[in-house]
Design a protein around this motif. Structure first.
Motif, PDB file in Angstrom:
ATOM      1  N   HIS A   1       0.841  -1.198   0.000  1.00 31.90           N
ATOM      2  CA  HIS A   1       0.000   0.000   0.000  1.00 31.90           C
ATOM      3  C   HIS A   1       0.879   1.251   0.000  1.00 31.90           C
ATOM      4  N   VAL A   2       0.603   2.199  -0.904  1.00 35.72           N
ATOM      5  CA  VAL A   2       1.433   3.399  -0.951  1.00 35.72           C
ATOM      6  C   VAL A   2       0.649   4.682  -0.678  1.00 35.72           C
ATOM      7  N   GLY A   3      -0.676   4.622  -0.723  1.00 38.56           N
ATOM      8  CA  GLY A   3      -1.447   5.839  -0.480  1.00 38.56           C
ATOM      9  C   GLY A   3      -2.757   5.775  -1.236  1.00 38.56           C
ATOM     10  N   SER A   4      -3.341   6.952  -1.441  1.00 34.84           N
ATOM     11  CA  SER A   4      -4.644   6.959  -2.094  1.00 34.84           C
ATOM     12  C   SER A   4      -4.701   8.044  -3.155  1.00 34.84           C
ATOM     13  N   VAL A   5      -5.665   7.937  -4.039  1.00 36.40           N
ATOM     14  CA  VAL A   5      -5.932   8.991  -5.019  1.00 36.40           C
ATOM     15  C   VAL A   5      -7.439   9.169  -5.159  1.00 36.40           C
ATOM     16  N   TYR A   6      -7.819  10.303  -5.663  1.00 37.57           N
ATOM     17  CA  TYR A   6      -9.213  10.524  -6.028  1.00 37.57           C
ATOM     18  C   TYR A   6      -9.389  10.247  -7.516  1.00 37.57           C
ATOM     19  N   ALA A   7     -10.530   9.718  -7.898  1.00 34.14           N
ATOM     20  CA  ALA A   7     -10.871   9.615  -9.315  1.00 34.14           C
ATOM     21  C   ALA A   7     -12.349   9.266  -9.424  1.00 34.14           C
ATOM     22  N   HIS A   8     -12.924   9.604 -10.571  1.00 35.73           N
ATOM     23  CA  HIS A   8     -14.333   9.313 -10.803  1.00 35.73           C
ATOM     24  C   HIS A   8     -14.538   7.921 -11.375  1.00 35.73           C
ATOM     25  N   ASP A   9     -13.501   7.338 -11.954  1.00 41.78           N
ATOM     26  CA  ASP A   9     -13.655   6.021 -12.547  1.00 41.78           C
ATOM     27  C   ASP A   9     -12.318   5.291 -12.518  1.00 41.78           C
ATOM     28  N   LYS A  10     -12.364   3.995 -12.827  1.00 42.03           N
ATOM     29  CA  LYS A  10     -11.158   3.184 -12.635  1.00 42.03           C
ATOM     30  C   LYS A  10     -10.053   3.541 -13.627  1.00 42.03           C
ATOM     31  N   GLU A  11     -10.421   3.967 -14.834  1.00 39.15           N
ATOM     32  CA  GLU A  11      -9.379   4.314 -15.809  1.00 39.15           C
ATOM     33  C   GLU A  11      -8.537   5.486 -15.298  1.00 39.15           C
ATOM     34  N   PHE A  12      -9.230   6.534 -14.853  1.00 41.29           N
ATOM     35  CA  PHE A  12      -8.478   7.683 -14.348  1.00 41.29           C
ATOM     36  C   PHE A  12      -7.804   7.365 -13.010  1.00 41.29           C
ATOM     37  N   ALA A  13      -8.413   6.464 -12.238  1.00 39.63           N
ATOM     38  CA  ALA A  13      -7.775   6.094 -10.959  1.00 39.63           C
ATOM     39  C   ALA A  13      -6.407   5.478 -11.234  1.00 39.63           C
ATOM     40  N   ILE A  14      -6.337   4.635 -12.264  1.00 40.57           N
ATOM     41  CA  ILE A  14      -5.048   4.021 -12.623  1.00 40.57           C
ATOM     42  C   ILE A  14      -4.070   5.097 -13.111  1.00 40.57           C
ATOM     43  N   HIS A  15      -4.559   5.994 -13.967  1.00 43.99           N
ATOM     44  CA  HIS A  15      -3.677   7.057 -14.472  1.00 43.99           C
ATOM     45  C   HIS A  15      -3.158   7.924 -13.318  1.00 43.99           C
ATOM     46  N   ASN A  16      -4.071   8.308 -12.433  1.00 44.69           N
ATOM     47  CA  ASN A  16      -3.661   9.179 -11.328  1.00 44.69           C
ATOM     48  C   ASN A  16      -2.671   8.471 -10.408  1.00 44.69           C
ATOM     49  N   ALA A  17      -2.928   7.183 -10.189  1.00 46.72           N
ATOM     50  CA  ALA A  17      -2.020   6.419  -9.320  1.00 46.72           C
ATOM     51  C   ALA A  17      -0.647   6.320  -9.960  1.00 46.72           C
ATOM     52  N   ARG A  18      -0.629   6.094 -11.245  1.00 52.51           N
ATOM     53  CA  ARG A  18       0.636   5.975 -11.966  1.00 52.51           C
ATOM     54  C   ARG A  18       1.419   7.288 -11.900  1.00 52.51           C
ATOM     55  N   ASP A  19       0.701   8.395 -12.131  1.00 51.21           N
ATOM     56  CA  ASP A  19       1.389   9.684 -12.166  1.00 51.21           C
ATOM     57  C   ASP A  19       1.864  10.113 -10.782  1.00 51.21           C
ATOM     58  N   LEU A  20       1.083   9.735  -9.752  1.00 49.93           N
ATOM     59  CA  LEU A  20       1.444  10.187  -8.410  1.00 49.93           C
ATOM     60  C   LEU A  20       2.469   9.275  -7.740  1.00 49.93           C
ATOM     61  N   TYR A  21       2.294   7.975  -7.887  1.00 52.79           N
ATOM     62  CA  TYR A  21       3.130   7.060  -7.105  1.00 52.79           C
ATOM     63  C   TYR A  21       4.191   6.355  -7.934  1.00 52.79           C
ATOM     64  N   ASN A  22       4.266   6.674  -9.213  1.00 51.63           N
ATOM     65  CA  ASN A  22       5.281   5.991 -10.027  1.00 51.63           C
ATOM     66  C   ASN A  22       6.108   6.990 -10.836  1.00 51.63           C
ATOM     67  N   ARG A  23       6.305   8.193 -10.285  1.00 54.78           N
ATOM     68  CA  ARG A  23       7.071   9.189 -11.035  1.00 54.78           C
ATOM     69  C   ARG A  23       8.531   8.783 -11.201  1.00 54.78           C
ATOM     70  N   ARG A  24       9.014   7.970 -10.266  1.00 51.70           N
ATOM     71  CA  ARG A  24      10.421   7.555 -10.339  1.00 51.70           C
ATOM     72  C   ARG A  24      10.540   6.070 -10.663  1.00 51.70           C
ATOM     73  N   ASN A  25       9.592   5.575 -11.421  1.00 51.02           N
ATOM     74  CA  ASN A  25       9.562   4.152 -11.760  1.00 51.02           C
ATOM     75  C   ASN A  25       9.685   3.255 -10.539  1.00 51.02           C
TER      76      ASN A  25
END
Lengths: 250, 98, 308
Positions: B26-50
């Protein structure tokens, strides 16, 4: 030096640079924080692509030292990005449509370049393709949601499409340089680019209940360094420190 | 912890697998209206450094947690079962690979 | 009686260095203090994007442009980590942002000073991030689990931020005469506001003592300020720049630098809205939020219509 290959590279890299400039203007202004991060990511991707291609161009040219010289010391008429790339972030719909039109175009050209003999350029293109697939996916999510969302969002995105459409003709112009690049194996079937591009656009617009504008006048000029009025302001801002303090190192 | 939808969507918990084969963390949480954007937001927030090789997201409202009142008997159930731990056993030193 | 019992048990956990987690019982004062502090911290990250974002399009090299863009993006990310931590206490990000817009919530006052030259971007990285990191390192040990974890992640990611600033300062202070002047000018303008970032003297800090007892804060304002000064002065010497404090002097006995008094009138004036950019920063945030409203509405409508 291969002058035509050099200009060919500038055309590609300038698009990435100027799009990145517009993307970085969005920083701290997005509709919500998550999207701010996404948009700046695209800016970073594009800057990286621009830098890699400028590096390649510097090697071909031989008399220029660094990519920075290409970014900071050229005048407006020596930039070859499409006029579409320099269009401003009028509202979020304009950002989505401009970036989507350009991302699909870049995907097509990078796909071609990833298959050429020149291993440096094909390597750069392969890396860029991954980034573009993500961008395209992201903007398709947006087009769908704005197209099918509220009445206001549909109006706004359709309006952005209508206003930006006249700048898309340039993307598929082929001048002598392009034809020579094709002869020399850098481009492949560039006459089919438009068809590939419009297929993407048709698919997502159909899904999103959006319309392609009727054929109209198409703006042209950037392949000869002729731009919109926005370009001067972009360069003024981008180059001001380098030009104000020509002796300084940064 | 607020699971209500607001203008940012709803809350999703993000789990990242740092390397293929390792457990998801578990690394944290994100807001999103749907699962597609939830994945995008998670990727951008928690995977900026691969940081990860794969991402899971799950709606926060779907997570079931042990109630604090009952946690004592649900969690602390093996205090006296030390025979589950390998050090409980006396093995002669000369025995290897056990 | 029951309440007293909770407080006693709670303090015992704190004293034993047991981290508090979201579903644990906690005194309302503890929760309220954390929400206020974490949201203030989150707002600082987000408002702090503005003075730097303002320079991305003007960055004088591709390298510095990329680094600055990545840095400001990190700040957005750090804002989100912190909003997430505040959410675990029952606050909602939308409400916290409303409070920011109504000026009921504060953020670090330093961002109410303008970034006027490129070397200000260096000074912000070097001094402002330097001061922030000094504070954040001590907060990694804060008693609230989600806040502590966010701080650990942020400190790890921010390690490049201060270096980015210092690198610009090296180039400027070792550059042309004009560049060197710019560097000194930036130090002159950012030095005192950076010291103010640590907050009022311990003796004037009303909430400090309680926060230290609860181990929300792990070090006092004055201690952290001294620590920052002691590590920064040699860096200024290296750059060949002069710190704008005539009373700054090494004190052998204390093994620390003595320094002049902060202008507390200015401090309180800026905290309470009277800085050069307070209104501008809030307006910028409000405008971006308003401009994005139709976009957020579209997402809501779409999810109502199409998301199961």
């Amino acid at each position: 030096m291969n002058k035509e290959l050099f200009i060919f590279c500038l055309r590609l890299a300038d698009n990435c640079l100027i799009l990145a400039h517009r993307q970085s203007e969005l920083c701290s202004k997005s509709p919500f924080l998550e999207e701010d991060i996404a948009q700046t990511n695209f800016g970073l991707d594009l800057l990286g692509q621009a830098e890699a291609i400028y590096n390649f161009a510097v090697e071909i040219e031989g008399n220029i030292n660094t990519p920075d010289d290409l970014v900071y010391k050229r005048n407006e008429r020596s930039f070859y990005n499409f006029i579409l790339s320099e269009q401003p972030n009028t509202n979020f719909a304009f950002v989505v449509i401009r970036q989507y039109f350009m991302s699909v175009y870049l995907k097509i050209i990078y796909t071609t370049l990833s298959n050429i003999k020149d291993s440096k350029l094909s390597g750069i293109s392969l890396k860029a393709l991954k980034e573009l697939d993500y961008q395209i996916n992201h903007f398709e999510l947006w087009i769908k949601r704005l197209g099918l969302g509220t009445k206001e969002s549909k109006e706004k995105i359709q309006n952005a499409i209508n206003e930006l459409w006249i700048f898309t003709g340039e993307l598929f112009e082929r001048d002598n340089l392009d034809l020579n690049m094709e002869k020399n194996g850098y481009l492949l079937n560039s006459n089919l680019f438009y068809k590939k591009w419009i297929n993407f656009i048709n698919d997502i617009f159909n899904e999103s209940n959006l319309n392609i504008p009727k054929d109209a006048y198409m703006v042209t000029g950037s392949k000869n360094g002729i731009h919109s009025e926005y370009m001067g302001f972009i360069l003024t801002e981008m180059q001001f420190l380098q030009r104000t303090f020509p002796d300084a190192k940064w | 912890m607020s699971n209500k939808k607001n203008d940012l969507g709803e809350l999703w918990e993000v789990f990242i697998q740092s390397k293929n084969g390792l457990p998801y963390k578990h690394v944290g949480s994100v807001y999103a209206h749907d699962k597609e954007f939830a994945i995008h937001n998670a990727r951008d927030l928690y995977n900026r450094r691969n940081e990860g090789s794969s991402i899971w997201i799950v709606k926060s409202s779907q997570i079931v947690a042990v109630d604090l009142d009952t946690s004592d008997y649900i969690i602390n159930n093996s205090d006296d079962k030390i025979y589950r731990n390998p050090t409980f056993y006396n093995i002669p030193d000369e025995i290897k690979n056990l | 009686m029951v309440k007293k019992n909770i407080n006693y048990k709670f303090q015992k956990r704190i004293d034993n260095n047991i981290k508090i987690e979201p579903r644990d019982d906690m005194p309302e004062g503890y929760r309220a203090h954390l929400i206020r502090q974490i949201s203030q911290h989150a707002h600082s990250e987000v408002i702090g994007m503005q003075p730097e974002a303002n320079w991305i399009t003007r960055a004088p090299s591709l390298r510095s442009k990329k680094i600055l863009l990545a840095k400001v993006q990190d700040e957005a990310g750090h804002g989100l980590y912190l909003y997430s931590a505040a959410e675990t206490l029952g606050a909602s990000r939308s409400d916290l942002i409303k409070k920011l817009h109504l000026k009921e919530a504060k953020y670090a006052s330093i961002f109410n000073y303008p970034a006027l030259t490129w070397s200000d971007i260096g000074a912000i990285g070097w001094l402002v991030d330097g001061a922030a990191i000094t504070n954040q390192v001590s907060l990694q040990k804060t008693s609230y689990g989600p806040y502590s974890r966010a701080m650990i992640k942020i400190c790890k990611e921010e390690s490049f931020h201060q270096r980015q600033g210092f690198e610009i300062m090296i180039k400027m202070s070792h550059g042309t005469k004009e560049q060197k002047q710019m560097a000194q000018d930036s130090l002159n303008r950012f030095w005192w506001p950076s010291l103010m970032m640590f907050g009022p003297h311990d003796s004037d800090s009303t909430r400090s003592e309680r926060a230290i007892n609860w181990k929300i804060k792990r070090e006092s304002n004055d201690f952290l300020r001294q620590k920052f000064i002691d590590k920064t002065v040699p860096q200024a010497d290296f750059l060949g720049l002069t710190i704008p404090d005539q009373k700054l002097k090494w004190n052998k006995k204390r093994n620390s630098y003595d320094f002049g008094e902060i202008n507390w009138n200015e401090f309180w004036r800026v905290v309470n809205g009277g800085g050069p950019c307070n209104q501008k920063r809030i307006n910028h945030h409000i405008n971006a939020h308003k401009d994005g409203e139709w976009v957020r509405k579209a997402l809501i409508k779409y999810s109502e219509k199409y998301v199961k």
